[in-house]
Scaffold this motif. Structure first.
Motif, PDB file in Angstrom:
ATOM      1  N   VAL A  40       0.839  -1.201   0.000  1.00  0.00           N
ATOM      2  CA  VAL A  40       0.000   0.000   0.000  1.00  0.00           C
ATOM      3  C   VAL A  40       0.876   1.254   0.000  1.00  0.00           C
ATOM      4  N   THR A  41       1.940   1.261   0.806  1.00  0.00           N
ATOM      5  CA  THR A  41       2.804   2.441   0.844  1.00  0.00           C
ATOM      6  C   THR A  41       3.537   2.649  -0.479  1.00  0.00           C
ATOM      7  N   LEU A  42       3.779   1.572  -1.216  1.00  0.00           N
ATOM      8  CA  LEU A  42       4.405   1.728  -2.532  1.00  0.00           C
ATOM      9  C   LEU A  42       3.542   2.569  -3.454  1.00  0.00           C
ATOM     10  N   THR A  43       2.228   2.451  -3.319  1.00  0.00           N
ATOM     11  CA  THR A  43       1.328   3.221  -4.189  1.00  0.00           C
ATOM     12  C   THR A  43       1.390   4.714  -3.876  1.00  0.00           C
ATOM     13  N   TRP A  44       1.900   5.091  -2.693  1.00  0.00           N
ATOM     14  CA  TRP A  44       2.043   6.508  -2.370  1.00  0.00           C
ATOM     15  C   TRP A  44       3.182   7.128  -3.164  1.00  0.00           C
ATOM     16  N   TYR A  45       4.195   6.342  -3.477  1.00  0.00           N
ATOM     17  CA  TYR A  45       5.372   6.843  -4.177  1.00  0.00           C
ATOM     18  C   TYR A  45       5.371   6.490  -5.668  1.00  0.00           C
ATOM     19  N   PHE A  46       4.579   5.489  -6.029  1.00  0.00           N
ATOM     20  CA  PHE A  46       4.461   5.077  -7.431  1.00  0.00           C
ATOM     21  C   PHE A  46       2.979   5.014  -7.782  1.00  0.00           C
ATOM     22  N   PRO A  47       2.385   6.168  -8.128  1.00  0.00           N
ATOM     23  CA  PRO A  47       0.940   6.234  -8.376  1.00  0.00           C
ATOM     24  C   PRO A  47       0.458   5.269  -9.450  1.00  0.00           C
ATOM     25  N   GLN A  48       1.342   4.837 -10.355  1.00  0.00           N
ATOM     26  CA  GLN A  48       0.921   3.924 -11.407  1.00  0.00           C
ATOM     27  C   GLN A  48       0.483   2.565 -10.858  1.00  0.00           C
ATOM     28  N   LEU A  49       0.804   2.294  -9.590  1.00  0.00           N
ATOM     29  CA  LEU A  49       0.401   1.029  -8.983  1.00  0.00           C
ATOM     30  C   LEU A  49      -0.958   1.112  -8.287  1.00  0.00           C
ATOM     31  N   LYS A  50      -1.526   2.289  -8.224  1.00  0.00           N
ATOM     32  CA  LYS A  50      -2.762   2.472  -7.467  1.00  0.00           C
ATOM     33  C   LYS A  50      -3.918   1.649  -8.017  1.00  0.00           C
ATOM     34  N   TYR A  51      -3.892   1.367  -9.309  1.00  0.00           N
ATOM     35  CA  TYR A  51      -4.997   0.624  -9.903  1.00  0.00           C
ATOM     36  C   TYR A  51      -5.079  -0.804  -9.371  1.00  0.00           C
ATOM     37  N   LEU A  52      -4.016  -1.277  -8.747  1.00  0.00           N
ATOM     38  CA  LEU A  52      -4.013  -2.632  -8.202  1.00  0.00           C
ATOM     39  C   LEU A  52      -4.809  -2.733  -6.899  1.00  0.00           C
ATOM     40  N   ILE A  53      -5.110  -1.590  -6.287  1.00  0.00           N
ATOM     41  CA  ILE A  53      -5.895  -1.589  -5.050  1.00  0.00           C
ATOM     42  C   ILE A  53      -7.353  -1.304  -5.399  1.00  0.00           C
ATOM     43  N   PRO A  54      -8.285  -2.198  -5.076  1.00  0.00           N
ATOM     44  CA  PRO A  54      -9.705  -1.975  -5.373  1.00  0.00           C
ATOM     45  C   PRO A  54     -10.210  -0.671  -4.763  1.00  0.00           C
ATOM     46  N   HIS A  55     -11.119  -0.027  -5.465  1.00  0.00           N
ATOM     47  CA  HIS A  55     -11.631   1.262  -5.018  1.00  0.00           C
ATOM     48  C   HIS A  55     -12.313   1.157  -3.653  1.00  0.00           C
ATOM     49  N   GLN A  56     -13.072   0.102  -3.437  1.00  0.00           N
ATOM     50  CA  GLN A  56     -13.766  -0.061  -2.156  1.00  0.00           C
ATOM     51  C   GLN A  56     -12.765  -0.225  -1.014  1.00  0.00           C
ATOM     52  N   LEU A  57     -11.656  -0.885  -1.305  1.00  0.00           N
ATOM     53  CA  LEU A  57     -10.627  -1.043  -0.281  1.00  0.00           C
ATOM     54  C   LEU A  57      -9.980   0.302   0.038  1.00  0.00           C
ATOM     55  N   GLU A  58      -9.779   1.133  -0.972  1.00  0.00           N
ATOM     56  CA  GLU A  58      -9.240   2.474  -0.732  1.00  0.00           C
ATOM     57  C   GLU A  58     -10.167   3.283   0.165  1.00  0.00           C
ATOM     58  N   LEU A  59     -11.458   3.203  -0.102  1.00  0.00           N
ATOM     59  CA  LEU A  59     -12.417   3.943   0.711  1.00  0.00           C
ATOM     60  C   LEU A  59     -12.395   3.479   2.162  1.00  0.00           C
ATOM     61  N   TRP A  60     -12.077   2.208   2.356  1.00  0.00           N
ATOM     62  CA  TRP A  60     -12.077   1.665   3.713  1.00  0.00           C
ATOM     63  C   TRP A  60     -10.813   2.045   4.482  1.00  0.00           C
ATOM     64  N   ILE A  61      -9.650   2.013   3.823  1.00  0.00           N
ATOM     65  CA  ILE A  61      -8.403   2.211   4.565  1.00  0.00           C
ATOM     66  C   ILE A  61      -8.014   3.676   4.707  1.00  0.00           C
ATOM     67  N   TYR A  62      -8.471   4.550   3.819  1.00  0.00           N
ATOM     68  CA  TYR A  62      -8.068   5.956   3.900  1.00  0.00           C
ATOM     69  C   TYR A  62      -9.138   6.797   4.552  1.00  0.00           C
ATOM     70  N   PRO A  63      -8.737   7.856   5.286  1.00  0.00           N
ATOM     71  CA  PRO A  63      -7.358   8.259   5.597  1.00  0.00           C
ATOM     72  C   PRO A  63      -6.787   7.428   6.747  1.00  0.00           C
ATOM     73  N   ILE A  64      -5.488   7.166   6.701  1.00  0.00           N
ATOM     74  CA  ILE A  64      -4.800   6.460   7.780  1.00  0.00           C
ATOM     75  C   ILE A  64      -4.311   7.528   8.751  1.00  0.00           C
ATOM     76  N   ASP A  65      -5.105   7.787   9.760  1.00  0.00           N
ATOM     77  CA  ASP A  65      -4.943   8.948  10.626  1.00  0.00           C
ATOM     78  C   ASP A  65      -3.934   8.682  11.738  1.00  0.00           C
ATOM     79  N   LYS A  66      -2.924   9.511  11.823  1.00  0.00           N
ATOM     80  CA  LYS A  66      -1.940   9.389  12.897  1.00  0.00           C
ATOM     81  C   LYS A  66      -2.437  10.028  14.185  1.00  0.00           C
ATOM     82  N   THR A  67      -3.164  11.131  14.083  1.00  0.00           N
ATOM     83  CA  THR A  67      -3.630  11.851  15.265  1.00  0.00           C
ATOM     84  C   THR A  67      -4.419  10.957  16.196  1.00  0.00           C
ATOM     85  N   ASP A  68      -5.317  10.168  15.650  1.00  0.00           N
ATOM     86  CA  ASP A  68      -6.187   9.302  16.451  1.00  0.00           C
ATOM     87  C   ASP A  68      -5.730   7.847  16.446  1.00  0.00           C
TER      88      ASP A  68
END
Length: 393
Positions: A258-286
């Motif tokens: 998942v962190t690789l997709t932050w630095y290589f946006p071309q890999l983002k398509y490998l993560i399903p859209h519904q999964l993206e909606l579930w994991i983001y944002p990954i909040d440090k504050t809370d």
């Protein structure tokens, strides 16, 4: 011949309780590592951060520092509570809280003076904006009062206020763990869940919220205390399971992808859209659940490959890191002060990767040297004190 049942192998505790006067060097080692990583993330967030764990997963050194702080605090003050009673142990905890608070105020004064001098005398006002001390320069009186109340702090000074609040709550947590350890941990988890659901938080001056929400981060601190006072022993069989280890490795691998997709946006398509909606944002504050899970996976692997009595703990190469962990408060403050100095120098000279690495190594060397001096001085004072007791009639 009478039947004799086979003996069942009982796994050793993942993190063992030490005898009185002994140190668990693994805790010092990993806390020292956390201090080094925090410094590297601060002095060169763009380049050297590639060498820290935050670039390869969801958590970073802050989780390591808070968990180990909870563990060591419970180990030290929990024993004091058993031997000297609640009142004496509470007094010792509050004295430690005062030491942390005094260190925070001193670090605040030093950092504000350093940044103010550069921003005004050297005509570099953008440093004041980056370090968020503009409000102090505009209204120093109000800002100073708010700083003393822990509601105002420059950039990179968020860990100590969290530590102060968590330590202040330790006199309540320790008796609760002694009376009902699992219930105490359940209450901590419940508070964490309520915080995520109803957005409990503390405000800062002049606006905003604490970067480390104490209502959420208390879970790591209490978990560390729970492990120190018997929880790790109860989890020994679970932590020693090959299934647990395999799941931890798989989680770290998934987080790395998942962190690789932050630095290589071309890999983002490998993560399903519904999964993206579930994991983001990954909040440090809370203290997002994914960050918590990532830290726990790292911890499980660490205690498996760095067991109690690991010979590497006696290595001269790891001793500087261990010394930093044994003097964590002083070295943390020094690291924050050095990080801005290094960041300022690297920015002014438009340094490349080689100079960034050199700055990181120089800062770590200074931190290690300071830790050695502090350890030597403490040993000297203890030795003199022991001699004084022996010579008394």
């Amino acid at each position: 011949m009478a039947y004799q049942p086979h003996e069942t192998a009982v796994p050793k505790p993942a993190v063992s309780l030490t005898s009185s006067g002994a140190r668990e060097l693994r805790l010092d080692l990993f806390r020292g590592l956390a201090l080094w990583l925090i410094f590297i993330d601060h002095v060169s967030p763009d380049l050297l951060a590639w060498f820290t764990i935050r670039s390869y997963g969801f958590s970073d050194a802050a989780e390591i520092f808070i968990f180990i702080s909870g563990y060591t605090a419970a180990l030290v003050h929990g024993r004091a509570m058993l031997e000297a009673g609640f009142v004496i142990a509470t007094a010792r905890i509050l004295r430690r809280v005062w030491q942390i608070y005094a260190a925070h105020v001193l670090l605040f004064a030093f950092l504000v003076a350093e940044v103010s001098y550069i921003a005004i005398s050297l005509n570099r006002p953008f440093y004041a904006e980056e370090m968020t001390i503009t409000d102090f320069l505009n209204q120093p009186g109000i800002a100073m009062v708010q700083a003393l109340l822990l509601r105002y702090r420059p950039l990179n000074m968020d860990v100590l206020p969290l530590y102060i609040v968590l330590m202040a709550g330790l006199p309540l947590v320790l008796p609760m763990i002694r009376l009902a350890a699992n219930v105490t941990l359940a209450i901590s988890v419940a508070l964490y869940a309520v915080t995520l659901r109803y957005d409990l938080h503390l405000t800062t001056y002049p606006n905003g919220f604490w970067s480390f929400n104490p209502f959420a981060w208390q879970l790591l601190f209490v978990l560390g205390a729970w492990c120190a006072l018997g929880g790790a022993r109860r989890l020994a069989r679970f932590l020693s399971s090959p299934i647990t280890l395999s799941v931890s490795f798989l989680y770290l691998l998934a987080a790395f992808f998942v962190t690789l997709t932050w630095y290589f946006p071309q890999l983002k398509y490998l993560i399903p859209h519904q999964l993206e909606l579930w994991i983001y944002p990954i909040d440090k504050t809370d203290l997002d659940v994914l960050r918590l899970g990532h830290f726990l996976a790292l911890a499980i692997i660490a205690i498996r490959f760095v067991p109690a009595g690991w010979p590497g703990l006696q290595s001269r190469w790891l001793w500087p890191m261990i010394l930093c962990g044994q003097n964590s408060l002083e070295i943390f403050c020094l690291g924050v002060a050095l990080s801005f100095t290094g960041y300022f120098i690297l920015t002014e000279i438009s340094a490349g990767l080689v100079l960034h690495v050199l700055a990181g190594l120089c800062g770590i060397s200074i931190m290690s040297a300071a830790a050695w001096v502090l350890s030597w001085y403490k040993a000297y004072v203890d030795k003199r004190s022991m001699r004084g007791r022996c010579t008394r009639p």
